[in-house]
Design an enzyme around this catalytic site. Structure first.
Site, mmCIF file in Angstrom:
data_model
loop_
_atom_site.group_PDB
_atom_site.id
_atom_site.type_symbol
_atom_site.label_atom_id
_atom_site.label_comp_id
_atom_site.label_asym_id
_atom_site.label_seq_id
_atom_site.Cartn_x
_atom_site.Cartn_y
_atom_site.Cartn_z
ATOM 1 N N CYS A 1 0.811 -1.112 -0.163
ATOM 2 C CA CYS A 1 0.218 0.264 0.348
ATOM 3 C C CYS A 1 0.771 0.809 -0.056
ATOM 4 C CB CYS A 1 -1.314 0.095 0.958
ATOM 5 S SG CYS A 1 -0.005 -0.492 2.660
ATOM 6 N N HIS B 1 -2.445 7.459 3.752
ATOM 7 C CA HIS B 1 -0.993 6.383 3.698
ATOM 8 C C HIS B 1 -0.219 8.071 3.129
ATOM 9 C CE1 HIS B 1 -1.323 2.955 5.078
ATOM 10 N NE2 HIS B 1 -1.265 2.454 3.971
#
Length: 327
Positions: free
Chosen positions: A130, A237
């Site tokens: 990710c 993120h």
């Protein structure tokens, strides 16, 4: 475009549900959707295109019905057991676990970066970490010109990257309860520990990030180092990237590269910069805080944010599927 059948394996998890949502959102011509999960989830119903699709138990016979494609959002162990079974049955698998990412026979793909690698797949395609996905989106324009000499990355990873357990731990510890998923409370805290620690002091997450960046950029000897940190954010993120380039550059040249780069949103003024809250809900990598690193020759710093459930996971997997179908 010809309609196709598609399965989502791990359909009741956070990433699996997001895969279903994005398949519908992007209006792909799915003629039949199959949903697979564990026995305890069998019988649940999930809406898709105006219908409720019943979740089935994942079994070895699950792919014997001529399913064209499957998006896997399961553990490494389940993927290693079932992805080859699906591929042998003629199903093309896009797998979100780390089980196949560093297999030399399996392409690891972000479509805007190395979509041509899909030509070599033999039934299984790996979806990247990710943070590796947005990192290579940011690095590719620099790799192409002026070239990359070294990369230092610090990640700020939301709790959704740890699945439902991570999400619940933030809620739990915000309420003053003890953590059940992370080793320490994540509320009002940062935890510089994602994945198991290895003998050299790096964690598994840091090793994955380094290895996957090298593989997708086709730069196996690229010097990369990373520190990965869990932060008390539900979704999104962020990465701080320090990049040493091979040749001189101007900041305006770098901004121009990003202004035209695929999958990038350039958000780079003193009052307008990427944040998880503004990156949520789309598949773009938001890049800003671009500035010269005066401590080294030809160095820059930048900051990026992205929705990790999308570009860092489900969204990229669906884009891989689109790339296969449209090409």
């Amino acid at each position: 475009m010809k309609a196709f059948s598609c399965a989502v394996v791990g359909a009741t998890g956070m990433v699996g549900r997001k895969m279903i949502e994005i398949l519908e959102e992007r209006k792909l011509p799915v003629s039949q959707l199959f949903l697979f999960a564990s026995a305890r989830s069998a019988g649940k119903k999930i809406p898709f295109n105006g219908c409720d699709v019943e979740v089935e138990e994942l079994t070895p016979a699950a792919f014997s019905r001529g399913i064209d494609f499957a998006l896997f959002a399961v553990s490494n162990a389940i993927s290693r057991e079932y992805a080859p079974t699906a591929a042998r049955a003629g199903c093309t698998v896009v797998d979100n676990s780390s089980a196949w990412r560093m297999d030399s026979t399996v392409p690891l793909v972000v479509p805007e970066v190395n979509g041509d690698d899909l030509a070599s797949h033999a039934g299984i395609i790996a979806n990247p970490n990710c943070c590796a996905a947005p990192a290579v989106v940011a690095l590719k324009p620099l790799r192409d010109a002026p070239g990359i000499k070294r990369v230092v990355i610090s990640t700020y990873q939301s709790v959704s990257g740890a699945g439902v357990g991570g999400w619940e731990d933030l809620t739990r510890t915000l309420a003053g309860e003890a953590p059940a998923h992370f080793p320490y409370p994540i509320a009002h805290n940062l935890i510089p520990h994602i994945g198991d620690f290895e003998s050299d002091g790096y964690t598994g997450e840091e090793k994955k990030l380094i290895a996957e960046i090298r593989k997708m950029l086709h730069l196996p000897a690229l010097p990369v180092t990373a520190t990965t940190v869990r932060v008390p954010v539900y979704t999104g993120h962020s990465l701080s990237m320090n990049i040493e380039l091979k040749t001189p550059f101007s900041i305006e040249e770098i901004r121009t590269l990003y202004a035209t780069a695929p999958a990038v949103s350039l958000t780079d003024t003193q009052q307008n910069y990427p944040m998880p809250i503004t990156a949520a809900g789309n598949d773009l990598v938001h890049i800003g805080r671009i500035r010269r690193d005066t401590s080294v020759e030809n160095g820059i710093n930048l900051w990026l944010s992205c929705d990790n459930t999308r570009k860092g996971a489900a969204g990229n997997a669906v884009q891989v599927l689109e790339k296969i179908i449209f090409c």
